[in-house]
Scaffold this motif. Structure first.
Motif: not given
Length: 233
Positions: A32, A35-37, A39-40
Motif C-alpha cells: 500500500d 502504491t501510494a508513492e 501514484s505520487k
C-alpha cells in the motif's frame, strides 16, 4: 539537460525503482505504501511534463516574427457618373470634378485609352477610389495623342480626334442612339402627313384646354378646306 528535464529524469528513475520494489513486496502494508508513492511520483512527473510543454510553447510563440501590418486600403470604389465635355478642332475634352484630387500622388490618377474608349481610376482619394469607364466613343481617337491633366479639384481627359476638324454631336454612340430614339418617327413610305399628325396628337394629349381648343379649330378648318379641294394647311 535543463533543470526541468533533470527533475523528470530523476522522477522516472524513482518510479522504476518503486515498481521493482512493488513487484517484490508481499506484505499488504508495504505494498500500500509503495502504491501510494508510485501514484505520487506519476502525478509529479505529469505536472512537470505539462509545465515543460507550456514553457516550450511560450518560447516558440515569442520567437515568431512580428505580425506584418497590412497597408490601409480604400473602403470601396465610387463610379463616376457626373461629368462635362466639350471639344476643339483636335480634342474632345472631358471634365470630372473630384474635390482634392490635385493633392493625391500623380501615380494615383490613371487613365487608359483605346481607339473607342477610355477608363479613369483615381486611388486613395479621401479613403475611397473613383472610377469612370466610357466605351463606344462616337468616333475613333488617337491613343498616343490622348492624355490627362490634373487641375485643382478636376481631372481633365483629352481625347485626340483621329479625324481633326470634325464635330462630335455626342460623346458616345449609345448616347447618339438614345437621342435619336427620342425624336418623332417619320416614315417616308407612308402618308407624309402622318408624322405631323403624330406630333399634333402628342401636343393635344399633353396640352391644356386652350391648346386643345386651338388644335380642334385648326383640325376643323383643315377638313373644311380639304372638302373644298383646298389642301393647304
Amino acid at each position: 539537460m535543463d533543470s526541468s528535464a533533470l527533475v523528470i529524469f530523476k522522477l522516472q528513475k524513482d518510479l522504476e525503482e518503486v515498481k521493482v520494489l512493488l513487484e517484490k513486496a508481499t506484505r499488504k502494508r508495504v505494498r500500500d505504501a509503495l502504491t501510494a508513492e508510485k501514484s505520487k511520483i506519476e502525478t509529479e512527473m505529469k505536472n512537470k511534463m505539462q509545465q515543460k510543454s507550456q514553457r516550450k510553447a511560450e518560447l516558440t510563440e515569442n520567437e515568431k516574427p512580428a505580425a506584418v501590418v497590412a497597408p490601409i486600403t480604400t473602403g470601396y470604389t465610387v463610379k463616376i457618373s457626373n461629368y462635362g465635355w466639350d471639344q476643339s478642332d483636335k480634342f474632345v475634352k472631358i471634365y470630372i470634378t473630384l474635390p482634392g484630387v490635385h493633392q493625391v500622388p500623380a501615380e494615383s490618377v490613371q487613365v487608359n485609352f483605346t481607339e473607342r474608349s477610355f477608363d479613369l481610376l483615381v486611388k486613395n482619394l479621401n479613403g475611397k477610389s473613383y472610377s469612370m469607364i466610357v466605351n463606344n466613343l462616337l468616333k475613333p481617337i488617337s491613343v498616343e495623342g490622348s492624355s490627362k491633366k490634373v487641375k485643382t479639384d478636376t481631372v481633365l481627359i483629352l481625347c485626340r480626334k483621329k479625324a481633326e476638324n470634325t464635330r462630335w454631336d455626342y460623346l458616345t454612340q449609345v448616347e447618339k442612339e438614345c437621342k435619336e430614339k427620342e425624336k418623332p418617327s417619320y416614315d417616308t413610305e407612308t402618308d407624309p402627313s402622318e408624322g405631323l399628325m403624330n406630333v399634333l396628337k402628342k401636343i393635344y394629349e399633353d396640352g391644356d384646354d386652350d391648346m386643345k381648343r386651338t388644335i380642334n379649330k385648326a383640325w376643323v378648318e383643315s377638313r373644311e378646306k380639304q372638302a373644298k379641294g383646298d389642301t393647304d394647311f
